[in-house]
Design a protein around this motif. Structure first.
Motif, mmCIF file in Angstrom:
data_model
loop_
_atom_site.group_PDB
_atom_site.id
_atom_site.type_symbol
_atom_site.label_atom_id
_atom_site.label_comp_id
_atom_site.label_asym_id
_atom_site.label_seq_id
_atom_site.Cartn_x
_atom_site.Cartn_y
_atom_site.Cartn_z
ATOM 1 N N ILE B 218 4.023 0.204 -4.903
ATOM 2 C CA ILE B 218 4.548 1.432 -4.365
ATOM 3 C C ILE B 218 4.745 2.108 -6.090
ATOM 4 N N CYS B 219 4.734 3.492 -6.130
ATOM 5 C CA CYS B 219 4.867 3.899 -7.330
ATOM 6 C C CYS B 219 5.415 5.451 -7.240
ATOM 7 N N VAL B 254 4.007 6.823 -3.733
ATOM 8 C CA VAL B 254 2.811 6.677 -3.135
ATOM 9 C C VAL B 254 2.634 5.177 -2.996
ATOM 10 N N ARG B 255 1.949 4.793 -1.964
ATOM 11 C CA ARG B 255 1.803 3.303 -1.570
ATOM 12 C C ARG B 255 0.520 2.991 -2.227
ATOM 13 N N GLY B 256 0.440 1.830 -2.894
ATOM 14 C CA GLY B 256 -0.986 1.442 -3.251
ATOM 15 C C GLY B 256 -0.772 1.019 -4.784
ATOM 16 N N GLU B 257 -1.812 0.296 -5.286
ATOM 17 C CA GLU B 257 -1.724 -0.169 -6.639
ATOM 18 C C GLU B 257 -1.409 0.798 -7.846
ATOM 19 N N ARG B 258 -0.479 0.577 -8.722
ATOM 20 C CA ARG B 258 -0.341 1.535 -9.787
ATOM 21 C C ARG B 258 -1.583 2.023 -10.487
ATOM 22 N N THR B 259 -2.309 1.206 -10.793
ATOM 23 C CA THR B 259 -3.449 1.351 -11.877
ATOM 24 C C THR B 259 -4.456 2.176 -10.944
ATOM 25 N N GLU B 260 -4.658 1.728 -9.799
ATOM 26 C CA GLU B 260 -5.428 2.679 -8.811
ATOM 27 C C GLU B 260 -5.238 3.873 -8.492
ATOM 28 N N THR B 261 -3.877 4.123 -8.470
ATOM 29 C CA THR B 261 -3.451 5.498 -8.222
ATOM 30 C C THR B 261 -3.305 6.416 -9.477
ATOM 31 N N LEU B 262 -3.389 5.666 -10.478
ATOM 32 C CA LEU B 262 -3.172 6.688 -12.072
ATOM 33 C C LEU B 262 -4.857 7.011 -12.004
ATOM 34 N N LYS B 263 -5.770 6.281 -11.762
ATOM 35 C CA LYS B 263 -7.185 6.366 -12.018
ATOM 36 C C LYS B 263 -7.596 7.693 -10.883
ATOM 37 N N LYS B 264 -7.193 7.406 -9.678
ATOM 38 C CA LYS B 264 -7.256 8.656 -8.818
ATOM 39 C C LYS B 264 -6.982 9.762 -9.282
ATOM 40 N N THR B 265 -5.858 10.053 -10.002
ATOM 41 C CA THR B 265 -4.946 11.145 -10.466
ATOM 42 C C THR B 265 -5.945 11.610 -11.640
ATOM 43 N N VAL B 273 0.232 13.336 -16.245
ATOM 44 C CA VAL B 273 0.472 12.484 -15.197
ATOM 45 C C VAL B 273 1.301 11.175 -15.643
ATOM 46 N N GLU B 274 2.193 10.801 -15.008
ATOM 47 C CA GLU B 274 2.808 9.701 -15.329
ATOM 48 C C GLU B 274 3.156 8.770 -13.843
ATOM 49 N N ALA B 275 2.919 7.443 -13.765
ATOM 50 C CA ALA B 275 3.195 6.641 -12.895
ATOM 51 C C ALA B 275 4.379 5.815 -13.125
ATOM 52 N N LEU B 276 5.455 5.737 -12.258
ATOM 53 C CA LEU B 276 6.750 5.014 -12.585
ATOM 54 C C LEU B 276 6.880 3.830 -11.642
ATOM 55 N N PRO B 277 7.472 2.706 -11.945
ATOM 56 C CA PRO B 277 7.656 1.779 -10.801
ATOM 57 C C PRO B 277 8.996 2.047 -10.174
ATOM 58 N N LEU B 278 9.109 1.628 -8.903
ATOM 59 C CA LEU B 278 10.177 2.270 -7.913
ATOM 60 C C LEU B 278 11.391 1.012 -7.946
ATOM 61 N N THR B 279 12.459 1.488 -8.108
ATOM 62 C CA THR B 279 13.546 0.314 -8.107
ATOM 63 C C THR B 279 13.620 0.018 -6.475
ATOM 64 N N LEU B 280 14.547 -1.261 -6.272
ATOM 65 C CA LEU B 280 14.411 -1.846 -5.097
ATOM 66 C C LEU B 280 15.216 -0.658 -3.941
ATOM 67 N N GLU B 281 15.986 -0.027 -4.448
ATOM 68 C CA GLU B 281 16.660 1.000 -3.740
ATOM 69 C C GLU B 281 15.988 2.304 -3.313
#
Lengths: 717, 300
Positions: B218-219, B254-265, B273-281
């Motif tokens: 998720i990212c 977005v649910r899904g692998e981060r690299t895959e999401t970036l590729k689609k974008t 474009v920037e894909a950031l990891p989510l904190t647990l919260e």
């Protein structure tokens, strides 16, 4: 990792966590048993005590009560509270989520946890109790006052065992109640409910029968009463403690053990499935709430209203139904409040409340309108083996050696086989009277108002072919009963069963006295052979007498026999803890009095023998032999011609009092002068009571005081 | 391994645990997170054998837990409000636990109690709430059980003790076969220590997986795509949990692998474009929002 945790370790830990309670039990038992015994023995150790057999006998009779805390009501209450505390504190962890999270998460089966809590509680009760019982025995032995014989030891041991059984039943009842509840407050109330529920439920039935059924009659304990006593933990606790130290032992103790074992099994099974999430709720099994409510409300509301009605002395009827329904509504509200602890939720269980209220009304309607046909029950002739009829007047007329003999005469004086139809017709007549509103209660009421009634009450004991005996009481016309009884008395066997003189050992009598028509009793100075001869002569006369004589004639005197007290005899032979001593009657003659051996004019054998012994029954009273005479005249006779004549002729020395009450004016006149006494004796008419007279009079009575310090009594027509 | 199979429980008319299935693998720290009243405590009480499930089974190393002392001997449960015997001090509680749990490590307990400055002579009831929690944690850690279920354990502990406890848990995992299951609302704390998480909401288990996987799967995607048709294409190609727009900046969870999401974008030729990891919260908020637990509902 092993998960087998020793039960002994769990018990030890459990006791350690409740050490305050263990200490409390030990101190309480110590004070109630050995310490109290020391104080008690000390108080009995006065000068001359050992020489006073009455005191010693009294002390010995109650000696076992020192061994099971039943000596004082306070001790029994304390004992019960200790039992309650031990049960409740052993299981109150199931009423707290925090405690449950610890206990039920432990790698221990619930059965084992139950056993640990259960046994630790019992240990805290039984160990100090038994130690204190042993200390009490030591105190007794050391005092030297009590002959510690084998029999005494058995009685004391029996009392200790009774205490153990009493604890067992109450302890299990409290645990059962605790496991049913989810909160400690509810558990306390549940303990009370479980302990007394059978008593209330079954006594309610008994009270309803007694109050609503006009023909209800019982000799001794009914089945409902026996069940109430033998099924109720609280009742068993009290009775086992008491009876094990003073009376019967086995049945009640066995009942206590059985009821305790049933409750123990039930609580064990419930604990195993106890929902931990129930902690903090009113009930452990919420689905049982409506059922429990209905089960509690119906008997409790009826019982409470019946008690109130009895207390206020209000006759039963529609008001009982209304009061019970009101009590049911209130109880439903209280129970709902206990369930939810929220006044806004009082109507949440409205369906079960409605069921409970309807149940109360239905039960009372069944009794009010006799929907079971209790009062009109008459066994089918084909079912009926025999019947015994016992008019109320027999209780006054006959006197039996003991209570059991009286009950036997009442229930087993079966009418002759050829008279069963007559008895059946009499019973039918009683039922007809009942349907016409003539009930035993109405007969009693007219008797209490000193009003003569043409009816009298009689108890019918129907012995059925099945072996069961059914009892009913009816109001029967006196003339019908006399006619039937004349027929019954023609049978020799019936007479033998009914008349007490045929049932005693005539060779074993202490004294015989004669009472004349004016109530003075005189001792016959006879040796045992003469007494036996007199009784044999009386029996001969009785058995050969015409039935009509027995039913309708007036006696000339009556014999009274003083028998050796059967209790004293048996105990003297079998017991060494009591001191045998012939009891003294109030008259001063020794032995157990059995009066009512009426001598009729035709009893020639008896009268001749009495004459040979120097006794002739007096036919009148000599006014010169009297100190005083007090005449009380009831309202019905106050306006009579005879009384007016007396009133007009009394001298100034006569003291006349008038009492006005709801039934009218009752006048009492006390005279001391010979002229006044003669005036009264000449103008009164004595009422004689026969076999079928109920010993009440609408006329009045006269108390006579003789100069020889004897007293006499005459009933007036 | 603790295995939950279709576990269901209704308490007082509320469906507290709704047919939950999942596994807690050995040797890892499992974090149980969820909204208030999600059923975390109920689930832990069922796993520890305090409560019997209405339906389904709970297996501990293949054996059912409820009324099974052998299975329960592997589990130590530390409830949110620990219970101590009246007037007991920590030595008495230690002895009781030592009687119940044969592998209880007395030496370790005494050493830790001294290190945590817990007076052994003082009645536990005189301790503060945090100190009571410390006693509870020490008892649980020293019980020597394979599984330690901690309900809201970090609540009420000061930051220093929290770190110390985390260290102790980590040390235990290294030293022996030890699987702690920790429920908490303090996601920041769990993020530090947990290897895998289970997210409960309204009795249902929304997700259960390794924390790294969860974070990787998720990212938060921020992008600017000038062509609205391409932007729509991107939106329809992604599994979007949440979407926000600020001017031309599109922010998507977005649910899904981060690299895959970036590729689609990247394929939609974005200006940024920037894909950031989510904190647990953030994961918690996103997942529960999808399940209808939206902060906006509280702010209306």
């Amino acid at each position: 990792m092993t998960s087998k945790i020793s039960c002994v370790k769990l018990i030890r830990e459990n006791i350690r966590h409740r050490m305050w309670l263990a200490a409390l039990c030990a101190v309480a038992f110590l004070l109630m048993m050995p310490v109290y015994s020391i104080l008690y023995l000390n108080s009995m150790n006065g000068p001359g005590y050992e020489q006073d057999p009455d005191q010693l006998s009294f002390f010995l009779d109650y000696l076992p009560t020192l061994f099971n805390c039943s000596r004082l009501a306070l001790f029994a209450c304390t004992f019960a509270i200790l039992v309650l505390l031990c049960a409740l504190t052993g299981f109150w962890h199931i009423h707290s989520r925090e405690k449950l999270d610890l206990y039920h998460a432990l790698p221990v089966r619930r059965g084992r946890l139950y056993a640990a809590s259960y046994l630790s509680g019992l240990t805290m009760l039984y160990v100090p109790y038994l130690i204190c019982a042993a200390l009490t025995a030591a105190v007794m032995a050391a005092s030297g006052l009590v002959p510690m014989t084998g029999h005494a030891a058995v009685l004391c041991l029996r009392a200790v065992l009774g205490g153990i059984a009493a604890v067992f039943v109450l302890y299990n009842a409290c645990i059962f109640a605790t496991v049913l509840a989810g909160r400690t407050v509810t558990a306390l109330l549940a303990c009370l409910a479980v302990s007394v529920y059978p008593l209330i439920a079954l006594y309610s039935i008994f009270m309803l029968q007694g109050d609503f059924f006009h023909s209800f009659y019982t000799t001794g304990q009914t089945l409902t009463e026996r069940l109430a006593l033998h099924l109720s933990p609280a009742g068993l606790f009290v009775y086992v403690l008491h009876e094990s130290s003073t009376g019967t032992f086995f049945t009640l103790t066995a009942a206590a053990v059985v009821v305790g074992a049933v409750l123990m099994t039930a609580s064990f099974l419930l604990y195993r499935i106890y929902p931990s999430e129930a902690a903090g709720s009113a009930l452990a099994f919420p689905r049982s709430a409506p059922v429990l409510k209905v089960l509690i409300v119906i008997p409790c509301s009826i019982f409470s209203s019946m008690i109130i009605m009895d207390f206020m002395q209000v006759p039963n009827g529609i008001i009982t139904i209304l009061l019970s329904v009101l009590a049911a509504v209130l109880l439903c509200a209280v129970i709902e409040f206990l369930f939810h602890m929220d006044l806004r939720k009082l109507l949440r269980g409205w369906k079960s409340s409605l069921t409970a209220i309807a149940g109360v009304a239905a039960v009372l309607c069944v009794f009010q309108f006799d929907l079971t046909g209790y009062d009109t029950y008459l066994p089918d002739e084909s079912e009926l083996k025999t019947v015994s009829i016992y008019p109320d007047s027999f209780s006054y007329y006959f006197s039996y050696p003991g209570y059991d003999d009286r009950i036997k005469a009442e229930t087993e004086s079966y009418v002759p086989a050829n008279q069963t139809d007559a008895a059946y017709t009499l019973a039918q007549s009683g039922i007809d009277n009942l349907e016409n509103g003539i009930t035993p209660d109405s007969v009693y009421e007219s008797a209490s108002n000193h009003t003569d009634s043409e009816y009298m009450t009689a108890v019918f004991h129907y012995k059925l072919n099945s072996g069961r005996t059914v009892s009913r009481q009816y109001a029967i016309r006196r003339d019908e009963l006399k006619e039937a009884m004349t027929g019954f008395l023609a049978d020799e066997e019936y007479r033998r069963r009914l008349f007490p003189v045929t049932q005693i050992d005539k060779s074993r009598t202490n004294d015989i006295t004669v009472t004349d028509l004016y109530g003075t009793e005189e001792l016959l100075e006879l040796n045992p052979d003469q007494r036996e001869a007199l009784l044999n002569a009386y029996e001969t006369d009785l058995m050969s007498a015409d039935p009509d004589t027995l039913v309708n004639e007036t006696e000339v005197a009556q014999l009274n026999i003083y028998l050796p007290d059967p209790e004293d005899l048996s105990t003297a032979e079998t017991s060494d803890i009591r001191t045998s001593k012939a009891s003294s009657s109030t008259t001063g003659y020794s032995g157990h009095l059995m009066g009512g051996l009426y001598i009729y004019p035709g009893f020639s054998n008896t009268l001749d023998l009495l004459g040979s012994y120097g006794y002739t029954p007096s036919e009148d009273i000599d006014p010169a032999g009297l100190i005083s005479l007090r005449m009380t005249v009831f309202p019905d006779s106050v306006s009579g011609e005879a009384f007016e004549k007396i009133q007009a002729g009394l001298s100034r020395t006569a003291s006349v009092e008038s009492i006005e009450d709801y039934s009218g004016e009752t006048i009492s006149a006390e005279v001391t002068s010979e002229e006044d006494i003669a005036l009264i004796l000449d103008n009164i008419s004595q009422k004689h009571f026969g076999m079928l007279d109920d010993h009440t009079t609408s006329g009045g009575y006269v108390d006579i005081s003789y100069k020889n310090r004897e007293f006499g009594y005459i009933s007036l027509e | 391994m603790i295995e939950l199979k279709n576990v269901d429980k209704t308490l007082g008319g509320i469906h507290a645990v709704d047919h939950v299935s999942g596994k807690i693998r050995e040797g890892m720290v499992f974090g149980l997170i969820g909204s208030n009243g999600a059923g975390k405590s109920t689930l832990l009480r069922m796993i520890s054998g305090v409560i019997r499930p209405d339906d389904g089974t709970i297996l501990c190393d293949g054996a059912p837990v409820f009324e099974n002392p052998e299975a329960k001997a592997q589990i130590c449960f530390l409830p949110d409000t620990p219970y101590f015997f009246p007037n007991a001090d920590i030595r008495q509680m230690r002895d009781y636990y030592a009687m119940i749990y044969p592998s209880f490590n007395r030496k370790q307990f005494d050493a830790l109690a001294a290190r945590f400055r817990l007076d052994p002579k003082r009645s536990i009831h005189a301790f503060s709430k945090g100190m009571k929690k410390q006693v509870s944690i020490l008892l649980g850690l020293c019980a020597g059980t394979k599984y330690l279920l901690c309900d809201e354990t970090f609540d009420g502990l000061d930051p220093v003790v929290r770190q110390a406890v985390k260290s102790l848990i980590a040390a235990e995992i290294i030293e022996r076969d030890f699987t702690p299951v920790i429920s908490s609302h303090n996601l920041r704390e769990l993020e530090d220590i947990c290897d895998s998480i289970g997210l409960l909401h309204e009795g249902r288990l929304l997700l259960t997986r390794d924390l790294d996987d969860a974070k990787n799967n998720i990212c938060k995607l921020q992008c600017v795509i000038p062509d609205s048709r391409r932007e729509q294409e991107l939106i329809s190609s992604l599994r979007i949990l949440k979407m926000e727009r600020t001017g031309s900046l599109l922010t998507l969870t977005v649910r899904g692998e981060r690299t895959e999401t970036l590729k689609k974008t990247q394929a939609q030729e974005p200006l940024f474009v920037e894909a950031l990891p989510l904190t647990l919260e953030e994961i918690f908020i996103s997942e529960t929002e999808v399940a209808g637990y939206d902060i906006k509902d509280f702010l209306r």
